[in-house]
Design an enzyme around this catalytic site. Sequence first.
Site, PDB file in Angstrom:
ATOM      1  N   ASN A  11      34.522  40.460  41.796  1.00  0.00           N
ATOM      2  CA  ASN A  11      35.620  40.058  40.742  1.00  0.00           C
ATOM      3  C   ASN A  11      36.585  41.120  41.742  1.00  0.00           C
ATOM      4  OD1 ASN A  11      37.559  38.717  39.641  1.00  0.00           O
ATOM      5  ND2 ASN A  11      37.169  40.091  37.448  1.00  0.00           N
ATOM      6  N   TRP A  12      37.447  39.931  42.781  1.00  0.00           N
ATOM      7  CA  TRP A  12      38.579  41.140  43.606  1.00  0.00           C
ATOM      8  C   TRP A  12      39.695  41.275  42.552  1.00  0.00           C
ATOM      9  CZ3 TRP A  12      38.955  40.984  49.507  1.00  0.00           C
ATOM     10  CH2 TRP A  12      37.464  41.329  50.132  1.00  0.00           C
ATOM     11  N   HIS A  24      37.726  35.424  31.726  1.00  0.00           N
ATOM     12  CA  HIS A  24      37.419  36.914  31.755  1.00  0.00           C
ATOM     13  C   HIS A  24      38.960  37.836  30.574  1.00  0.00           C
ATOM     14  CE1 HIS A  24      39.172  40.475  33.505  1.00  0.00           C
ATOM     15  NE2 HIS A  24      37.307  41.017  33.638  1.00  0.00           N
ATOM     16  N   GLU A  45      40.974  39.072  31.487  1.00  0.00           N
ATOM     17  CA  GLU A  45      42.048  39.325  31.409  1.00  0.00           C
ATOM     18  C   GLU A  45      42.943  37.894  30.951  1.00  0.00           C
ATOM     19  OE1 GLU A  45      41.356  41.371  34.763  1.00  0.00           O
ATOM     20  OE2 GLU A  45      40.746  43.153  34.482  1.00  0.00           O
ATOM     21  N   GLU A  75      31.612  41.898  28.984  1.00  0.00           N
ATOM     22  CA  GLU A  75      32.528  42.603  29.338  1.00  0.00           C
ATOM     23  C   GLU A  75      33.412  43.514  28.337  1.00  0.00           C
ATOM     24  OE1 GLU A  75      33.413  42.100  33.774  1.00  0.00           O
ATOM     25  OE2 GLU A  75      34.530  40.889  32.612  1.00  0.00           O
ATOM     26  N   SER A 123      33.307  48.379  34.204  1.00  0.00           N
ATOM     27  CA  SER A 123      32.764  49.991  35.496  1.00  0.00           C
ATOM     28  C   SER A 123      31.707  50.475  35.680  1.00  0.00           C
ATOM     29  CB  SER A 123      33.629  51.337  34.132  1.00  0.00           C
ATOM     30  OG  SER A 123      34.855  50.901  33.690  1.00  0.00           O
ATOM     31  N   GLY A 173      34.350  45.111  39.299  1.00  0.00           N
ATOM     32  CA  GLY A 173      35.953  44.398  39.196  1.00  0.00           C
ATOM     33  C   GLY A 173      35.767  45.672  40.909  1.00  0.00           C
ATOM     34  N   GLY A 174      36.833  46.448  40.636  1.00  0.00           N
ATOM     35  CA  GLY A 174      36.984  47.718  41.514  1.00  0.00           C
ATOM     36  C   GLY A 174      36.498  48.411  42.143  1.00  0.00           C
TER      37      GLY A 174
HETATM   38  P1  PGA Z   1      36.712  46.925  36.615  1.00  0.00           P
HETATM   39  O1  PGA Z   1      36.447  45.204  36.477  1.00  0.00           O
HETATM   40  O2  PGA Z   1      34.196  46.857  36.981  1.00  0.00           O
HETATM   41  O3  PGA Z   1      36.692  46.786  37.195  1.00  0.00           O
HETATM   42  O4  PGA Z   1      35.730  47.538  35.262  1.00  0.00           O
HETATM   43  C1  PGA Z   1      34.874  43.989  35.798  1.00  0.00           C
HETATM   44  C2  PGA Z   1      35.544  42.968  35.879  1.00  0.00           C
HETATM   45  O5  PGA Z   1      36.267  42.834  34.945  1.00  0.00           O
HETATM   46  O6  PGA Z   1      35.066  42.082  36.153  1.00  0.00           O
END
Ligand code: PGA
Length: 253
Positions: free
Chosen positions: A12-13, A100, A102, A170, A215, A236-237
């Site tokens: 997930n960018w 998600h 966010e 998550e 993470s 993500g990252g």
């Molecule tokens: P992260 O994000 O790997 O940067 O913690 C995961 C996500 O929100 O899908």
Amino acid sequence: MARAPRPLIAGNWKMNGRRAAGLREARKLATRMRNQKQRRCDVLLCPPATLLAPMREALRGSRIALGGQDCHAAASGAHTGDIAAELLADTGCGYVIVGHSERRADHGERSRQVRAKAEAAHRAGLRAIICVGETAAERRRGRALEVVGEQLRHSLPKGCTAASTVIAYEPVWAIGTGLTATPDDVAEVHGFIRDRLRRRFKAEGAGMRILYGGSVKPGNAAELMAVADVDGALVGGASLTAADFWPIVKTCL
Ligand code: PGA
């Protein structure tokens, strides 16, 4: 015994990925996938909307799937700035992430809205990756399972199947923080989610993939992927570069 679901490693960018650098990383991943004989897992990239079309070309022939990060519940219409699931499908997406944390936090999305988006994804023939997870405060108060249970109950539409739906657990406090849940905590929540899915969707629920996210890095992926009922990762990252994402993919290939 039922066969374990085929794992999915999804990147997930978020709101990252300029054209030149992003496509360079996507091409590196595509080359590595093309050179890979054994493919025991599915791989997915969800770039920002601006990169969907060029990334589809960059990934051609690699069997890396393409996905959106969100969709609108309606199929079309006057919704400035939104993207319909049908438009994602039309651009070559096979998946879309919905709910998600966010989106839930930044846009006030509630589980009922998430369910409508998941329905839209199914209507358009996309697989929906439906995200759930508790905040740090909820976990401290011992409410993690209750919160995840409520989110599942209200975010999943009727008729979800193993083919149409993926769940991503998550924990909000683990996203982008470098903190990860311990394997024991992950096992507890994933086992709980599996139980709920089985009860509601029977054999389909038993076969649905449950991803862990928060993470995930090359250094902890193997340990997390070995936990019972963890059928892949939402990253993500560490999905932004091939150097980080490929070792995570390799833990399942
Ligand atoms: P992260 O994000 O790997 O940067 O913690 C995961 C996500 O929100 O899908």
